[in-house]
Structure formats: C-alpha cells, structure tokens
Design a protein around this motif. Structure first.
Motif, short mmCIF file in Angstrom:
data_model
loop_
_atom_site.label_atom_id
_atom_site.label_comp_id
_atom_site.label_asym_id
_atom_site.label_seq_id
_atom_site.Cartn_x
_atom_site.Cartn_y
_atom_site.Cartn_z
N THR A 41 14.54 -37.57 -28.25
CA THR A 41 15.84 -38.12 -28.64
C THR A 41 16.78 -36.97 -28.96
OG1 THR A 41 15.17 -38.33 -30.95
CG2 THR A 41 14.80 -40.24 -29.53
N GLY A 42 18.05 -37.17 -28.75
CA GLY A 42 19.02 -36.11 -28.97
C GLY A 42 18.83 -34.98 -27.96
N ALA A 43 18.40 -35.34 -26.77
CA ALA A 43 18.01 -34.36 -25.76
C ALA A 43 19.18 -33.66 -25.11
CB ALA A 43 17.16 -35.04 -24.69
N ASN A 44 20.40 -34.08 -25.39
CA ASN A 44 21.55 -33.47 -24.73
C ASN A 44 22.16 -32.33 -25.55
OD1 ASN A 44 22.45 -35.59 -26.55
ND2 ASN A 44 24.50 -35.13 -25.83
N LYS A 45 21.61 -32.05 -26.72
CA LYS A 45 22.18 -31.02 -27.57
C LYS A 45 21.11 -30.08 -28.11
CE LYS A 45 26.19 -33.46 -29.37
NZ LYS A 45 26.88 -33.85 -30.58
N ALA A 61 16.46 -27.82 -26.09
CA ALA A 61 15.48 -26.73 -26.05
C ALA A 61 14.06 -27.28 -26.04
CB ALA A 61 15.68 -25.80 -27.24
N ILE A 62 13.82 -28.35 -26.77
CA ILE A 62 12.49 -28.98 -26.77
C ILE A 62 12.18 -29.51 -25.38
CG2 ILE A 62 11.19 -30.98 -27.63
CD1 ILE A 62 12.55 -30.44 -30.36
N CYS A 63 13.16 -30.11 -24.73
CA CYS A 63 12.97 -30.60 -23.35
C CYS A 63 12.57 -29.46 -22.43
CB CYS A 63 14.24 -31.24 -22.82
SG CYS A 63 14.62 -32.84 -23.54
N GLN A 64 13.24 -28.33 -22.54
CA GLN A 64 12.93 -27.18 -21.70
C GLN A 64 11.50 -26.71 -21.92
OE1 GLN A 64 16.28 -24.79 -23.06
NE2 GLN A 64 17.19 -24.90 -21.01
N GLU A 71 6.18 -34.54 -18.31
CA GLU A 71 7.29 -35.27 -17.71
C GLU A 71 8.12 -35.75 -18.89
OE1 GLU A 71 6.64 -37.87 -14.39
OE2 GLU A 71 4.60 -37.10 -14.20
N VAL A 72 9.40 -35.42 -18.90
CA VAL A 72 10.23 -35.66 -20.08
C VAL A 72 11.21 -36.81 -19.83
CG1 VAL A 72 11.95 -34.63 -21.62
CG2 VAL A 72 10.03 -33.26 -20.79
N ILE A 73 11.27 -37.69 -20.81
CA ILE A 73 12.25 -38.79 -20.83
C ILE A 73 13.28 -38.40 -21.87
CG2 ILE A 73 12.62 -41.24 -21.27
CD1 ILE A 73 9.47 -41.48 -20.76
N ILE A 74 14.54 -38.26 -21.42
CA ILE A 74 15.56 -37.84 -22.37
C ILE A 74 16.35 -39.05 -22.87
CG2 ILE A 74 15.73 -35.55 -21.33
CD1 ILE A 74 18.39 -36.38 -20.17
N ALA A 75 16.75 -38.96 -24.13
CA ALA A 75 17.56 -40.00 -24.75
C ALA A 75 18.75 -39.35 -25.42
CB ALA A 75 16.74 -40.78 -25.78
N LEU A 131 18.60 -29.56 -16.54
CA LEU A 131 17.17 -29.29 -16.68
C LEU A 131 16.52 -29.17 -15.30
CD1 LEU A 131 16.38 -31.81 -19.53
CD2 LEU A 131 16.30 -29.32 -19.70
N PRO A 132 15.48 -28.34 -15.19
CA PRO A 132 14.79 -28.25 -13.90
C PRO A 132 14.10 -29.56 -13.57
CG PRO A 132 13.59 -27.05 -15.60
CD PRO A 132 14.88 -27.51 -16.20
N SER A 133 14.06 -29.89 -12.31
CA SER A 133 13.46 -31.15 -11.88
C SER A 133 12.31 -30.90 -10.92
CB SER A 133 14.52 -32.01 -11.19
OG SER A 133 13.93 -33.16 -10.64
N VAL A 134 11.25 -31.65 -11.08
CA VAL A 134 10.13 -31.54 -10.16
C VAL A 134 10.41 -32.34 -8.89
CG1 VAL A 134 8.41 -31.12 -11.93
CG2 VAL A 134 8.92 -33.46 -11.25
N PHE A 135 11.49 -33.12 -8.91
CA PHE A 135 11.82 -33.97 -7.77
C PHE A 135 12.84 -33.33 -6.84
CE2 PHE A 135 10.62 -36.88 -11.22
CZ PHE A 135 9.46 -37.36 -10.65
#
Length: 56
Positions: free
Chosen positions: A13-17, A22-25, A33-37, A51-55
C-alpha cells in the motif's frame, strides 16, 4: 533474482510514493510479484510504469 520468492505475491500500500515505492523495487528484485495500491488509479498506473516489469 532470488528464486526462493519466485511465484510469491506481495501487496504494497502507498506504493506510488517514497518508502512504498522503494519496497516495491526491493520485492521485485527479490523475485516477488508485486501488487501495488495507491489512493488513486492514476497514481498506481504511474508508479507501475516506473517499475521493472517481467511482462515487457
């Protein structure tokens, strides 16, 4: 990439700031596999594009 976490999901959560982003990275680098909110869909989309994508 650490295959120990491959196939595992993480919800951030709060993945856009700052810390959330940084946690997502870090989770992506570890193999999750990260789900951002975020508070708005536009903010979540903007963060996901950075963010880097595996797709890709």
């Amino acid at each position: 990439m650490n295959s120990q976490f491959q196939g595992k999901y993480a919800l951030v959560t709060g993945a856009n700031k700052a810390i959330g982003f940084a946690i997502c990275q870090g989770l992506l680098a570890a193999g999750f596999e990260v789900i951002i909110a975020a508070r708005s869909l536009d903010n979540a989309k903007a963060a996901s594009e950075k963010l880097p994508s595996v797709f890709s």
